[in-house]
Design a protein around this motif. Structure first.
Motif, short mmCIF file in Angstrom:
data_model
loop_
_atom_site.label_atom_id
_atom_site.label_comp_id
_atom_site.label_asym_id
_atom_site.label_seq_id
_atom_site.Cartn_x
_atom_site.Cartn_y
_atom_site.Cartn_z
N LYS A 47 0.86 -1.18 0.00
CA LYS A 47 0.00 0.00 0.00
C LYS A 47 0.90 1.23 0.00
O LYS A 47 1.90 1.27 0.72
CB LYS A 47 -0.86 -0.02 1.27
CG LYS A 47 -2.04 0.88 1.23
CD LYS A 47 -3.07 0.35 0.29
CE LYS A 47 -4.46 0.68 0.75
NZ LYS A 47 -5.42 0.45 -0.29
N THR A 48 0.55 2.22 -0.78
CA THR A 48 1.35 3.44 -0.89
C THR A 48 0.57 4.63 -0.35
O THR A 48 -0.60 4.80 -0.68
CB THR A 48 1.73 3.71 -2.36
OG1 THR A 48 2.44 2.58 -2.86
CG2 THR A 48 2.59 4.96 -2.49
N VAL A 49 1.23 5.44 0.48
CA VAL A 49 0.63 6.68 1.00
C VAL A 49 1.60 7.81 0.66
O VAL A 49 2.79 7.73 0.96
CB VAL A 49 0.39 6.62 2.52
CG1 VAL A 49 -0.12 7.95 3.04
CG2 VAL A 49 -0.59 5.50 2.86
N ILE A 50 1.07 8.83 0.02
CA ILE A 50 1.85 10.03 -0.31
C ILE A 50 1.23 11.21 0.42
O ILE A 50 0.04 11.46 0.33
CB ILE A 50 1.85 10.30 -1.82
CG1 ILE A 50 2.54 9.15 -2.56
CG2 ILE A 50 2.54 11.63 -2.14
CD1 ILE A 50 2.47 9.26 -4.06
N SER A 51 2.06 11.91 1.19
CA SER A 51 1.64 13.14 1.85
C SER A 51 2.39 14.29 1.19
O SER A 51 3.59 14.19 0.98
CB SER A 51 1.97 13.10 3.34
OG SER A 51 1.27 12.05 3.97
N ARG A 89 -6.79 7.55 -3.81
CA ARG A 89 -7.92 8.26 -3.21
C ARG A 89 -7.35 9.23 -2.18
O ARG A 89 -6.29 8.99 -1.62
CB ARG A 89 -8.94 7.30 -2.60
CG ARG A 89 -8.46 6.57 -1.39
CD ARG A 89 -9.59 5.71 -0.80
NE ARG A 89 -9.09 4.38 -0.51
CZ ARG A 89 -9.29 3.30 -1.24
NH1 ARG A 89 -10.00 3.38 -2.32
NH2 ARG A 89 -8.80 2.15 -0.91
N CYS A 90 -8.07 10.30 -1.94
CA CYS A 90 -7.62 11.32 -1.00
C CYS A 90 -8.21 11.02 0.37
O CYS A 90 -9.43 10.89 0.51
CB CYS A 90 -8.06 12.70 -1.48
SG CYS A 90 -7.49 14.04 -0.42
N GLU A 122 -3.79 7.95 -0.73
CA GLU A 122 -3.54 6.53 -0.47
C GLU A 122 -3.88 5.73 -1.72
O GLU A 122 -4.90 5.99 -2.37
CB GLU A 122 -4.42 6.08 0.68
CG GLU A 122 -4.27 4.63 1.05
CD GLU A 122 -5.17 4.25 2.22
OE1 GLU A 122 -6.21 3.60 1.96
OE2 GLU A 122 -4.84 4.62 3.35
N SER A 123 -3.03 4.76 -2.05
CA SER A 123 -3.31 3.93 -3.22
C SER A 123 -4.64 3.23 -3.04
O SER A 123 -4.98 2.75 -1.95
CB SER A 123 -2.18 2.93 -3.47
OG SER A 123 -1.94 2.12 -2.35
N ALA A 124 -5.41 3.20 -4.11
CA ALA A 124 -6.76 2.61 -4.06
C ALA A 124 -6.70 1.09 -3.99
O ALA A 124 -7.60 0.46 -3.45
CB ALA A 124 -7.58 3.06 -5.26
N ASP A 125 -5.65 0.49 -4.54
CA ASP A 125 -5.51 -0.95 -4.56
C ASP A 125 -4.19 -1.35 -3.94
O ASP A 125 -3.27 -0.57 -3.82
CB ASP A 125 -5.55 -1.47 -6.00
CG ASP A 125 -6.89 -1.15 -6.68
OD1 ASP A 125 -7.93 -1.39 -6.05
OD2 ASP A 125 -6.87 -0.67 -7.82
N ILE A 126 -4.10 -2.63 -3.59
CA ILE A 126 -2.85 -3.19 -3.09
C ILE A 126 -2.04 -3.60 -4.31
O ILE A 126 -2.51 -4.37 -5.15
CB ILE A 126 -3.12 -4.40 -2.18
CG1 ILE A 126 -3.90 -3.97 -0.96
CG2 ILE A 126 -1.81 -5.08 -1.80
CD1 ILE A 126 -4.40 -5.11 -0.12
N ALA A 127 -0.82 -3.09 -4.42
CA ALA A 127 0.05 -3.45 -5.54
C ALA A 127 0.63 -4.83 -5.30
O ALA A 127 1.36 -5.05 -4.33
CB ALA A 127 1.17 -2.42 -5.69
N ALA A 128 0.31 -5.77 -6.18
CA ALA A 128 0.75 -7.16 -5.99
C ALA A 128 2.12 -7.40 -6.61
O ALA A 128 2.68 -8.47 -6.47
CB ALA A 128 -0.26 -8.11 -6.61
N ASP A 129 2.69 -6.39 -7.28
CA ASP A 129 3.94 -6.59 -8.00
C ASP A 129 5.18 -6.30 -7.17
O ASP A 129 6.25 -6.14 -7.69
CB ASP A 129 3.97 -5.69 -9.24
CG ASP A 129 3.95 -4.21 -8.89
OD1 ASP A 129 3.80 -3.88 -7.70
OD2 ASP A 129 4.10 -3.39 -9.80
N GLY A 130 5.03 -6.21 -5.88
CA GLY A 130 6.19 -5.91 -5.04
C GLY A 130 6.18 -4.49 -4.56
O GLY A 130 7.07 -4.06 -3.87
#
Length: 134
Positions: A47-51, A89-90, A122-130
């Motif tokens: 999961k990615t979160v960017i602030s 998504r915000c 926050e990323s809307a999906d879980i990245a399955a590629d690492g």
């Protein structure tokens, strides 16, 4: 250092003054205990979160950003240093007007108003590629 290139087509990196990137592992709730007593969980992805903080954003651009971040999902392009575009998504949106004239009674007059905007995305999906290239 990350570079936020575009928010649904709006080039916002010229306004970004402070930003951070956090990529965390998302593991399955299902696990088993190995013979050595260690819990083994399956990695589902990341999961990615960017602030970020955007400063001196012109009023017209701030209106576009507000319209985008209120959507359920939107495209965000950034670097990790790999170039990535994902659905986000915000989860936090905090705009603060700057350079507004307090004597102006008409709220439709936006001459010279700029905005400082704090965002948590926050990323809307879980990245399955690492996870976003890491």
């Amino acid at each position: 250092m990350i570079q936020i290139v575009a928010l649904s087509g709006i080039n916002i990196h010229e306004y970004a003054t402070d930003y951070s990137l956090d990529i965390t592992r998302v593991e399955s709730d299902n696990f088993f205990t190995a013979a050595n007593g260690k819990e083994i969980r399956r990695l589902m992805g990341h999961k990615t979160v960017i602030s970020c903080t955007l400063k001196k954003v012109p009023h017209a651009v701030a209106q576009q950003i507000a319209g985008i971040v209120k959507q359920n999902e939107f495209d965000l392009s950034y670097t990790t240093p790999l170039a990535i575009t994902n659905k986000f998504r915000c989860t936090k949106y905090s705009p603060a007007p700057k350079n507004s004239d307090p004597r102006e009674k008409n709220p439709l007059v936006t001459d010279k108003i700029t905005w400082n905007i704090s965002l948590t995305l926050e990323s809307a999906d879980i990245a399955a590629d690492g996870g976003d290239g890491l």
